[in-house]
Scaffold this active site. Structure first.
Site, PDB file in Angstrom:
ATOM      1  N   THR A  99      -1.782  -3.760 -14.230  1.00  9.80           N
ATOM      2  CA  THR A  99      -2.627  -3.824 -13.038  1.00  9.80           C
ATOM      3  C   THR A  99      -2.808  -5.251 -12.571  1.00  9.80           C
ATOM      4  O   THR A  99      -2.678  -5.557 -11.381  1.00  9.80           O
ATOM      5  CB  THR A  99      -3.988  -3.173 -13.320  1.00  9.80           C
ATOM      6  N   ARG A 132       4.238   5.036  -9.064  1.00  5.37           N
ATOM      7  CA  ARG A 132       3.003   5.811  -9.234  1.00  5.37           C
ATOM      8  C   ARG A 132       1.928   4.959  -9.905  1.00  5.37           C
ATOM      9  O   ARG A 132       0.747   5.014  -9.542  1.00  5.37           O
ATOM     10  CB  ARG A 132       3.275   7.076 -10.054  1.00  5.37           C
ATOM     11  N   CYS A 149      -4.778  -4.469  -0.881  1.00  5.28           N
ATOM     12  CA  CYS A 149      -4.184  -3.175  -1.223  1.00  5.28           C
ATOM     13  C   CYS A 149      -3.949  -2.316   0.017  1.00  5.28           C
ATOM     14  O   CYS A 149      -3.142  -1.376  -0.030  1.00  5.28           O
ATOM     15  CB  CYS A 149      -5.056  -2.446  -2.234  1.00  5.28           C
ATOM     16  N   HIS A 150      -4.610  -2.636   1.138  1.00  5.46           N
ATOM     17  CA  HIS A 150      -4.362  -1.878   2.371  1.00  5.46           C
ATOM     18  C   HIS A 150      -2.966  -2.121   2.917  1.00  5.46           C
ATOM     19  O   HIS A 150      -2.492  -1.347   3.758  1.00  5.46           O
ATOM     20  CB  HIS A 150      -5.413  -2.246   3.432  1.00  5.46           C
ATOM     21  N   SER A 155       7.082   4.536   1.257  1.00  2.72           N
ATOM     22  CA  SER A 155       8.435   4.158   1.688  1.00  2.72           C
ATOM     23  C   SER A 155       8.809   4.811   3.006  1.00  2.72           C
ATOM     24  O   SER A 155       9.583   4.260   3.788  1.00  2.72           O
ATOM     25  CB  SER A 155       9.451   4.555   0.606  1.00  2.72           C
ATOM     26  N   GLU A 178      -4.344  -6.694  11.569  1.00  3.47           N
ATOM     27  CA  GLU A 178      -3.327  -7.671  11.165  1.00  3.47           C
ATOM     28  C   GLU A 178      -2.057  -7.570  11.993  1.00  3.47           C
ATOM     29  O   GLU A 178      -1.138  -8.384  11.841  1.00  3.47           O
ATOM     30  CB  GLU A 178      -2.993  -7.485   9.682  1.00  3.47           C
TER      31      GLU A 178
END
Length: 210
Positions: A99, A132, A149-150, A155, A178
């Site tokens: 992580t 995953r 993380c946004h 894909s 953004e």
């Protein structure tokens, strides 16, 4: 959490509603999107003035740096490169783990205006089959927006998930703010320069950030 940490808190006003920031003198611990406001269709709304700190501990330098960073992110994102980013002191960033490596790689490699897929981020972190697990790392991110993380999407180009307050509407707002949503600009495709991320603590596996 380090037992020696004394946390200060500060509420930061934003177009997305109040954001709670916590930090100790050594670094940032959390950014919490408290919700309570539906993201405006226009991402150009300026946040209101910040609320005053609730305690003397809230004047810690990492809190002040994070507040300045968030206000600049929402109001003048082109100036982000001029600001220092606060050090990170949540336990996730203090011990070697998948992580931590994924979150630091995201912070370093995916700039403002870019997106990356879960699979691409897994490959960037050295585990190309762990898409995953990357999703799990995103759910564990204690400092959303700062560690973006946004910017991690499917894909196929679909948004994917977002565990922060506001869910997918929040994620789409941030990407629209953004200028990266629908444009699907990937890392290295001429995105605006981003500020240097905080240095990653040393890793027993020799993880670098160069």
């Amino acid at each position: 959490m380090d037992a020696a940490c004394v946390l200060g808190r500060r509420m930061v006003a934003s177009p997305l509603g109040p954001i709670e920031v916590t930090a100790c003198e050594r670094g940032l611990h959390s950014i919490r999107l408290l919700g309570g406001k539906t993201p405006d269709a226009s991402p150009t709304e300026a946040p209101a003035a910040p609320e005053p700190p609730g305690s003397p501990a809230a004047t810690a330098e990492p809190l002040a740096q994070c507040e300045a960073w968030l206000h600049t992110y929402f109001q003048r994102p082109e100036a982000l490169r001029e600001l220092p980013m606060p050090a990170l002191h949540h336990p996730i960033f203090l011990r070697d783990s998948f992580t931590r490596r994924v979150l630091y790689k995201l912070l370093k490699a995916v700039s403002f205006g870019e997106v990356v897929s879960y699979q691409q981020l897994a490959a960037l972190a050295g585990s190309p089959r762990a898409a995953r697990a990357v999703g799990g790392a995103m759910r564990s991110n204690p400092v959303p927006i700062l560690v973006p993380c946004h910017r991690v999407v499917c894909s196929s180009g679909a948004l994917g998930n977002y565990s922060g307050a506001g869910g997918l509407a929040m994620k789409e707002w941030l990407l629209s703010h953004e200028g990266s949503w629908r444009g699907q600009r990937r890392p290295g495709q001429g995105a605006p320069a981003a500020p240097s991320p905080p240095a990653e603590p040393g890793s027993s596996r020799g993880e670098g950030h160069g």
